[in-house]
Structures are given as C-alpha cells and as structure tokens.
Motif scaffolding. Sequence first.
Motif, mmCIF file in Angstrom:
data_model
loop_
_atom_site.group_PDB
_atom_site.id
_atom_site.type_symbol
_atom_site.label_atom_id
_atom_site.label_comp_id
_atom_site.label_asym_id
_atom_site.label_seq_id
_atom_site.Cartn_x
_atom_site.Cartn_y
_atom_site.Cartn_z
ATOM 1 N N LEU A 1 -25.437 -34.160 54.907
ATOM 2 C CA LEU A 1 -24.589 -33.255 55.682
ATOM 3 C C LEU A 1 -24.021 -32.111 54.852
ATOM 4 O O LEU A 1 -23.413 -31.190 55.400
ATOM 5 C CB LEU A 1 -23.426 -34.038 56.306
ATOM 6 C CG LEU A 1 -23.793 -35.195 57.249
ATOM 7 C CD1 LEU A 1 -22.543 -35.928 57.696
ATOM 8 C CD2 LEU A 1 -24.578 -34.685 58.440
ATOM 9 N N MET A 2 -24.201 -32.148 53.553
ATOM 10 C CA MET A 2 -23.587 -31.174 52.661
ATOM 11 C C MET A 2 -24.477 -29.949 52.485
ATOM 12 O O MET A 2 -25.584 -30.054 51.952
ATOM 13 C CB MET A 2 -23.308 -31.813 51.297
ATOM 14 C CG MET A 2 -22.385 -33.017 51.336
ATOM 15 S SD MET A 2 -20.745 -32.635 51.913
ATOM 16 C CE MET A 2 -20.096 -31.751 50.539
ATOM 17 N N PRO A 3 -24.001 -28.746 52.914
ATOM 18 C CA PRO A 3 -24.794 -27.531 52.708
ATOM 19 C C PRO A 3 -24.751 -27.064 51.247
ATOM 20 O O PRO A 3 -25.666 -26.402 50.772
ATOM 21 C CB PRO A 3 -24.147 -26.517 53.630
ATOM 22 C CG PRO A 3 -22.745 -26.976 53.760
ATOM 23 C CD PRO A 3 -22.788 -28.473 53.668
ATOM 24 N N ALA A 4 -23.671 -27.420 50.549
ATOM 25 C CA ALA A 4 -23.508 -27.055 49.142
ATOM 26 C C ALA A 4 -22.706 -28.170 48.471
ATOM 27 O O ALA A 4 -21.949 -28.880 49.132
ATOM 28 C CB ALA A 4 -22.774 -25.720 49.015
ATOM 29 N N PRO A 5 -22.842 -28.327 47.173
ATOM 30 C CA PRO A 5 -22.112 -29.407 46.495
ATOM 31 C C PRO A 5 -20.593 -29.280 46.600
ATOM 32 O O PRO A 5 -19.890 -30.287 46.561
ATOM 33 C CB PRO A 5 -22.555 -29.286 45.034
ATOM 34 C CG PRO A 5 -23.820 -28.509 45.065
ATOM 35 C CD PRO A 5 -23.759 -27.630 46.264
ATOM 36 N N ASP A 6 -20.084 -28.050 46.738
ATOM 37 C CA ASP A 6 -18.633 -27.867 46.809
ATOM 38 C C ASP A 6 -18.130 -27.673 48.244
ATOM 39 O O ASP A 6 -17.019 -27.198 48.458
ATOM 40 C CB ASP A 6 -18.204 -26.691 45.940
ATOM 41 C CG ASP A 6 -18.824 -25.382 46.392
ATOM 42 O OD1 ASP A 6 -19.794 -25.418 47.160
ATOM 43 O OD2 ASP A 6 -18.325 -24.327 45.962
ATOM 44 N N ALA A 7 -18.931 -28.045 49.234
ATOM 45 C CA ALA A 7 -18.505 -27.921 50.632
ATOM 46 C C ALA A 7 -17.361 -28.895 50.912
ATOM 47 O O ALA A 7 -17.250 -29.950 50.293
ATOM 48 C CB ALA A 7 -19.676 -28.199 51.570
ATOM 49 N N ALA A 8 -16.521 -28.514 51.860
ATOM 50 C CA ALA A 8 -15.309 -29.295 52.137
ATOM 51 C C ALA A 8 -15.599 -30.501 53.024
ATOM 52 O O ALA A 8 -16.476 -30.470 53.887
ATOM 53 C CB ALA A 8 -14.268 -28.414 52.809
ATOM 54 N N THR B 1 -15.833 -19.208 57.149
ATOM 55 C CA THR B 1 -16.203 -20.016 58.300
ATOM 56 C C THR B 1 -16.783 -21.333 57.818
ATOM 57 O O THR B 1 -17.294 -21.433 56.702
ATOM 58 C CB THR B 1 -17.241 -19.277 59.167
ATOM 59 O OG1 THR B 1 -18.382 -18.986 58.377
ATOM 60 C CG2 THR B 1 -16.646 -17.994 59.722
ATOM 61 N N TRP B 2 -16.716 -22.311 58.672
ATOM 62 C CA TRP B 2 -17.258 -23.626 58.349
ATOM 63 C C TRP B 2 -18.767 -23.539 58.286
ATOM 64 O O TRP B 2 -19.396 -22.922 59.138
ATOM 65 C CB TRP B 2 -16.824 -24.623 59.432
ATOM 66 C CG TRP B 2 -17.219 -26.017 59.105
ATOM 67 C CD1 TRP B 2 -18.344 -26.651 59.521
ATOM 68 C CD2 TRP B 2 -16.515 -26.941 58.295
ATOM 69 N NE1 TRP B 2 -18.395 -27.923 59.023
ATOM 70 C CE2 TRP B 2 -17.273 -28.132 58.261
ATOM 71 C CE3 TRP B 2 -15.331 -26.898 57.585
ATOM 72 C CZ2 TRP B 2 -16.867 -29.255 57.566
ATOM 73 C CZ3 TRP B 2 -14.935 -28.014 56.893
ATOM 74 C CH2 TRP B 2 -15.694 -29.168 56.886
ATOM 75 N N GLN B 3 -19.326 -24.143 57.273
ATOM 76 C CA GLN B 3 -20.782 -24.099 57.123
ATOM 77 C C GLN B 3 -21.340 -25.513 57.135
ATOM 78 O O GLN B 3 -20.740 -26.429 56.581
ATOM 79 C CB GLN B 3 -21.152 -23.414 55.816
ATOM 80 C CG GLN B 3 -20.724 -21.970 55.800
ATOM 81 C CD GLN B 3 -21.226 -21.271 54.567
ATOM 82 O OE1 GLN B 3 -22.006 -21.818 53.812
ATOM 83 N NE2 GLN B 3 -20.793 -20.044 54.375
ATOM 84 N N GLY B 4 -22.482 -25.652 57.759
ATOM 85 C CA GLY B 4 -23.159 -26.941 57.778
ATOM 86 C C GLY B 4 -22.655 -27.839 58.896
ATOM 87 O O GLY B 4 -21.881 -27.434 59.764
ATOM 88 N N ALA B 5 -23.138 -29.060 58.855
ATOM 89 C CA ALA B 5 -22.773 -30.056 59.868
ATOM 90 C C ALA B 5 -21.312 -30.469 59.705
ATOM 91 O O ALA B 5 -20.724 -30.295 58.639
ATOM 92 C CB ALA B 5 -23.685 -31.269 59.708
ATOM 93 N N PRO B 6 -20.720 -31.014 60.775
ATOM 94 C CA PRO B 6 -19.346 -31.507 60.635
ATOM 95 C C PRO B 6 -19.286 -32.659 59.634
ATOM 96 O O PRO B 6 -20.224 -33.453 59.533
ATOM 97 C CB PRO B 6 -18.977 -31.982 62.037
ATOM 98 C CG PRO B 6 -20.193 -31.879 62.866
ATOM 99 C CD PRO B 6 -21.253 -31.180 62.098
ATOM 100 N N ARG B 7 -18.189 -32.706 58.898
ATOM 101 C CA ARG B 7 -17.993 -33.743 57.890
ATOM 102 C C ARG B 7 -16.568 -34.276 58.024
ATOM 103 O O ARG B 7 -15.729 -34.071 57.167
ATOM 104 C CB ARG B 7 -18.253 -33.185 56.498
ATOM 105 C CG ARG B 7 -19.680 -32.705 56.305
ATOM 106 C CD ARG B 7 -19.882 -31.981 54.997
ATOM 107 N NE ARG B 7 -19.076 -30.775 54.824
ATOM 108 C CZ ARG B 7 -19.409 -29.565 55.253
ATOM 109 N NH1 ARG B 7 -20.529 -29.390 55.913
ATOM 110 N NH2 ARG B 7 -18.637 -28.526 55.036
#
Length: 131
Positions: free
Chosen positions: A91-98, A57-63
């Motif tokens: 906006l990045m929940p993790a460094p490798d977030a999409a 699932t998508w995590q964090g704010a929209p990017r």
Amino acid sequence: MTGNSLDFGPRRHPRRMSLTPMIDVVFLLLIFFMLASRFGTDAVLPVAAGAEGPGTTWQGAPRLIDIGPQSLALNGVPVAAADLAAALAPLMPAPDAALVLRPRDGADLQRLVEVMDLLRAGGFDTLVLVE
C-alpha cells in the motif's frame, strides 16, 4: 528547708528537645522533592502534525490502522500485529508515506505506543494520529 530561703522544691531536669517534628519535616521535604523532580528522560514520540505536510494531497491507497485494545485493523480488515508490516508494504507509494493511526474505544496509550514501536521497527516512520 535546706538552708536556702528560696527553695522551690526538687530540682527539675531540663526537658529534652524532641526530634520527632524535625524528622517529620525532613520526610515531608523528601517526599515533596521526590514528587516534584523528574527521573530520567521523557520519551519523545514523533507524530506528524498534518497528513504529509501543508498543501500536499494524499497519495496511494488508504493506510488507516485502527488500534483496538487487543486487535488491529488495516483499512477495516483485521490483521495480526506480526503481519502488519507485510500487509502495509504493497500500500506504500513511497517509503516515507504517511500512515494514519486511529485508536478505538478501550485502547490505552500503552497500546498505541506498542503499535507505533512495531511500525517503526518495520521501517514506517511517518505516522499521523487522529481521533
């Protein structure tokens, strides 16, 4: 008569063979091989196939980054290219977030590659391309 009973007129010199057709064929082959061969290596643009893999699932704010011919927008808010990495950091929940890239009307492939290079230079490697 010159003493020979089979005199057919003045002696002709044999015609010289023209090299023009052979040169034409060589140039056509040269053009064919130049167009058919590959020069250098192709650039590889790694783009994620799914959002962050199947079943996640998508995590964090929209990017969502909208790419226009002369502009960029992050989640619908215009942003300068130099400020894009700084605007994405919170906006990045993790460094490798999409990150989702969406080219808009008029944005060509070169513009898309420029933005992808800009994001990679800022440390963002997971990019998803949508229409």
